[in-house]
Write a protein that holds these residues in place. Structure first.
Motif, PDB file in Angstrom:
ATOM      1  N   GLY A  27       0.800  -1.348   0.146  1.00  0.00           N
ATOM      2  CA  GLY A  27       0.051  -0.012  -0.158  1.00  0.00           C
ATOM      3  C   GLY A  27       0.843   1.228   0.000  1.00  0.00           C
ATOM      4  O   GLY A  27       0.622   2.156  -0.797  1.00  0.00           O
ATOM      5  N   ILE A  28       1.926   1.220   0.777  1.00  0.00           N
ATOM      6  CA  ILE A  28       2.776   2.485   0.858  1.00  0.00           C
ATOM      7  C   ILE A  28       3.594   2.510  -0.416  1.00  0.00           C
ATOM      8  O   ILE A  28       3.731   3.627  -1.031  1.00  0.00           O
ATOM      9  N   ALA A  29       4.175   1.548  -1.049  1.00  0.00           N
ATOM     10  CA  ALA A  29       4.887   1.574  -2.233  1.00  0.00           C
ATOM     11  C   ALA A  29       3.754   2.102  -3.330  1.00  0.00           C
ATOM     12  O   ALA A  29       4.245   2.958  -4.161  1.00  0.00           O
ATOM     13  N   ARG A  30       2.694   1.465  -3.619  1.00  0.00           N
ATOM     14  CA  ARG A  30       1.725   1.958  -4.500  1.00  0.00           C
ATOM     15  C   ARG A  30       1.311   3.462  -4.165  1.00  0.00           C
ATOM     16  O   ARG A  30       1.054   4.237  -5.298  1.00  0.00           O
ATOM     17  N   SER A  31       1.180   3.873  -2.984  1.00  0.00           N
ATOM     18  CA  SER A  31       0.759   5.380  -2.661  1.00  0.00           C
ATOM     19  C   SER A  31       1.869   6.326  -3.258  1.00  0.00           C
ATOM     20  O   SER A  31       1.653   7.153  -3.732  1.00  0.00           O
ATOM     21  N   HIS A  32       3.176   5.859  -3.162  1.00  0.00           N
ATOM     22  CA  HIS A  32       4.172   6.494  -3.305  1.00  0.00           C
ATOM     23  C   HIS A  32       4.368   6.718  -4.981  1.00  0.00           C
ATOM     24  O   HIS A  32       4.912   7.679  -5.427  1.00  0.00           O
ATOM     25  N   GLN A  33       3.947   5.925  -5.791  1.00  0.00           N
ATOM     26  CA  GLN A  33       3.835   5.933  -7.084  1.00  0.00           C
ATOM     27  C   GLN A  33       2.875   7.089  -7.641  1.00  0.00           C
ATOM     28  O   GLN A  33       3.107   7.758  -8.796  1.00  0.00           O
ATOM     29  N   THR A  34       1.873   7.282  -6.708  1.00  0.00           N
ATOM     30  CA  THR A  34       0.906   8.072  -7.352  1.00  0.00           C
ATOM     31  C   THR A  34       0.735   9.497  -6.599  1.00  0.00           C
ATOM     32  O   THR A  34       0.697  10.265  -7.221  1.00  0.00           O
ATOM     33  N   LEU A  35       1.195   9.333  -5.139  1.00  0.00           N
ATOM     34  CA  LEU A  35       1.173  10.914  -4.537  1.00  0.00           C
ATOM     35  C   LEU A  35       2.592  11.162  -4.279  1.00  0.00           C
ATOM     36  O   LEU A  35       3.473  10.234  -4.081  1.00  0.00           O
ATOM     37  N   ARG A  36       2.870  12.487  -4.165  1.00  0.00           N
ATOM     38  CA  ARG A  36       3.979  12.960  -4.000  1.00  0.00           C
ATOM     39  C   ARG A  36       4.114  13.327  -2.215  1.00  0.00           C
ATOM     40  O   ARG A  36       2.970  13.651  -1.866  1.00  0.00           O
ATOM     41  N   ASN A  37       5.247  13.114  -1.936  1.00  0.00           N
ATOM     42  CA  ASN A  37       5.417  13.780  -0.452  1.00  0.00           C
ATOM     43  C   ASN A  37       4.538  12.942   0.399  1.00  0.00           C
ATOM     44  O   ASN A  37       4.173  13.452   1.600  1.00  0.00           O
ATOM     45  N   GLY A  53     -11.371 -22.850   5.739  1.00  0.00           N
ATOM     46  CA  GLY A  53     -10.602 -22.738   7.008  1.00  0.00           C
ATOM     47  C   GLY A  53      -9.242 -22.001   6.928  1.00  0.00           C
ATOM     48  O   GLY A  53      -8.627 -21.953   8.071  1.00  0.00           O
ATOM     49  N   GLU A  54      -8.630 -21.772   5.739  1.00  0.00           N
ATOM     50  CA  GLU A  54      -7.213 -21.288   5.633  1.00  0.00           C
ATOM     51  C   GLU A  54      -7.477 -19.681   5.179  1.00  0.00           C
ATOM     52  O   GLU A  54      -8.223 -19.425   4.233  1.00  0.00           O
ATOM     53  N   ILE A  55      -6.414 -18.951   5.785  1.00  0.00           N
ATOM     54  CA  ILE A  55      -6.356 -17.683   5.145  1.00  0.00           C
ATOM     55  C   ILE A  55      -5.766 -17.332   3.741  1.00  0.00           C
ATOM     56  O   ILE A  55      -4.902 -18.179   3.627  1.00  0.00           O
ATOM     57  N   THR A  56      -6.429 -16.936   3.015  1.00  0.00           N
ATOM     58  CA  THR A  56      -6.173 -16.795   1.650  1.00  0.00           C
ATOM     59  C   THR A  56      -5.622 -15.456   1.299  1.00  0.00           C
ATOM     60  O   THR A  56      -4.772 -15.167   0.422  1.00  0.00           O
ATOM     61  N   SER A  57      -6.198 -14.421   2.055  1.00  0.00           N
ATOM     62  CA  SER A  57      -5.434 -12.957   1.743  1.00  0.00           C
ATOM     63  C   SER A  57      -5.465 -12.162   3.098  1.00  0.00           C
ATOM     64  O   SER A  57      -6.578 -12.444   3.984  1.00  0.00           O
ATOM     65  N   TYR A  58      -4.797 -11.028   2.927  1.00  0.00           N
ATOM     66  CA  TYR A  58      -4.643 -10.136   4.269  1.00  0.00           C
ATOM     67  C   TYR A  58      -4.872  -8.703   3.629  1.00  0.00           C
ATOM     68  O   TYR A  58      -4.224  -8.446   2.654  1.00  0.00           O
ATOM     69  N   GLN A  59      -5.917  -8.194   4.185  1.00  0.00           N
ATOM     70  CA  GLN A  59      -6.110  -6.898   3.729  1.00  0.00           C
ATOM     71  C   GLN A  59      -6.044  -5.679   4.821  1.00  0.00           C
ATOM     72  O   GLN A  59      -6.518  -6.044   5.913  1.00  0.00           O
ATOM     73  N   VAL A  60      -5.720  -4.553   4.348  1.00  0.00           N
ATOM     74  CA  VAL A  60      -5.522  -3.228   5.403  1.00  0.00           C
ATOM     75  C   VAL A  60      -6.245  -2.242   4.811  1.00  0.00           C
ATOM     76  O   VAL A  60      -5.929  -1.848   3.527  1.00  0.00           O
ATOM     77  N   ALA A  61      -6.690  -1.360   5.539  1.00  0.00           N
ATOM     78  CA  ALA A  61      -7.229  -0.007   5.167  1.00  0.00           C
ATOM     79  C   ALA A  61      -6.060   0.726   5.904  1.00  0.00           C
ATOM     80  O   ALA A  61      -5.903   1.233   7.015  1.00  0.00           O
ATOM     81  N   LEU A  62      -5.611   1.891   4.858  1.00  0.00           N
ATOM     82  CA  LEU A  62      -4.525   2.832   5.478  1.00  0.00           C
ATOM     83  C   LEU A  62      -4.893   4.236   5.003  1.00  0.00           C
ATOM     84  O   LEU A  62      -5.601   4.357   4.063  1.00  0.00           O
ATOM     85  N   GLU A  63      -4.741   5.044   6.191  1.00  0.00           N
ATOM     86  CA  GLU A  63      -5.186   6.572   6.087  1.00  0.00           C
ATOM     87  C   GLU A  63      -3.747   7.040   5.765  1.00  0.00           C
ATOM     88  O   GLU A  63      -2.781   7.082   6.697  1.00  0.00           O
ATOM     89  N   VAL A  64      -3.346   7.403   4.550  1.00  0.00           N
ATOM     90  CA  VAL A  64      -2.106   8.001   3.956  1.00  0.00           C
ATOM     91  C   VAL A  64      -2.151   9.239   4.012  1.00  0.00           C
ATOM     92  O   VAL A  64      -2.896  10.076   3.641  1.00  0.00           O
ATOM     93  N   THR A  65      -0.744   9.900   4.780  1.00  0.00           N
ATOM     94  CA  THR A  65      -0.649  11.359   4.887  1.00  0.00           C
ATOM     95  C   THR A  65       0.430  11.841   3.743  1.00  0.00           C
ATOM     96  O   THR A  65       1.469  11.161   3.796  1.00  0.00           O
ATOM     97  N   PHE A  66       0.060  12.882   3.072  1.00  0.00           N
ATOM     98  CA  PHE A  66       0.958  13.283   1.997  1.00  0.00           C
ATOM     99  C   PHE A  66       0.932  14.906   2.185  1.00  0.00           C
ATOM    100  O   PHE A  66      -0.046  15.556   2.288  1.00  0.00           O
ATOM    101  N   VAL A  67       2.234  15.340   2.154  1.00  0.00           N
ATOM    102  CA  VAL A  67       2.552  16.786   2.351  1.00  0.00           C
ATOM    103  C   VAL A  67       1.977  17.754   0.829  1.00  0.00           C
ATOM    104  O   VAL A  67       2.517  17.284   0.066  1.00  0.00           O
ATOM    105  N   LEU A  68       1.176  18.638   1.183  1.00  0.00           N
ATOM    106  CA  LEU A  68       0.805  19.291  -0.167  1.00  0.00           C
ATOM    107  C   LEU A  68       1.898  20.221  -0.611  1.00  0.00           C
ATOM    108  O   LEU A  68       2.599  20.694   0.169  1.00  0.00           O
ATOM    109  N   ASP A  69       2.275  20.474  -1.985  1.00  0.00           N
ATOM    110  CA  ASP A  69       3.208  21.075  -2.539  1.00  0.00           C
ATOM    111  C   ASP A  69       2.792  22.716  -2.334  1.00  0.00           C
ATOM    112  O   ASP A  69       1.654  23.024  -2.325  1.00  0.00           O
TER     113      ASP A  69
END
Length: 70
Positions: A27-37, A53-69
């Motif tokens: 999520g952070i790597a992908r955010s960095h590709q689209t958002l600056r700062n 009964g087996e975990i197939t995927s892990y999901q997170v919701a992220l609140e990403v902070t970026f500084v405006l230019d």
């Protein structure tokens, strides 16, 4: 004179078959590709998906902070 910083927060979700940590990293790597700062993120929510009964995927919701230019 003091310097003023203005930031914005946006919510994204990321998923990984490996772990919560891998989902956060993706999520952070992908955010960095689209958002600056990108300056940080808060893990707002975690979720797993299961099949037979087996975990197939892990999901997170992220609140990403970026500084405006200026």
């Amino acid at each position: 004179m003091s310097s003023t910083t203005v930031a914005r927060v946006t919510t994204i979700t990321a998923r990984s078959p490996e772990s919560f940590e891998a989902a956060v990293r993706e999520g952070i790597a992908r955010s960095h590709q689209t958002l600056r700062n990108v300056s940080g993120a808060w893990v707002k929510e975690q979720k797993v998906e299961c099949t037979d009964g087996e975990i197939t995927s892990y999901q997170v919701a992220l609140e990403v902070t970026f500084v405006l230019d200026d």
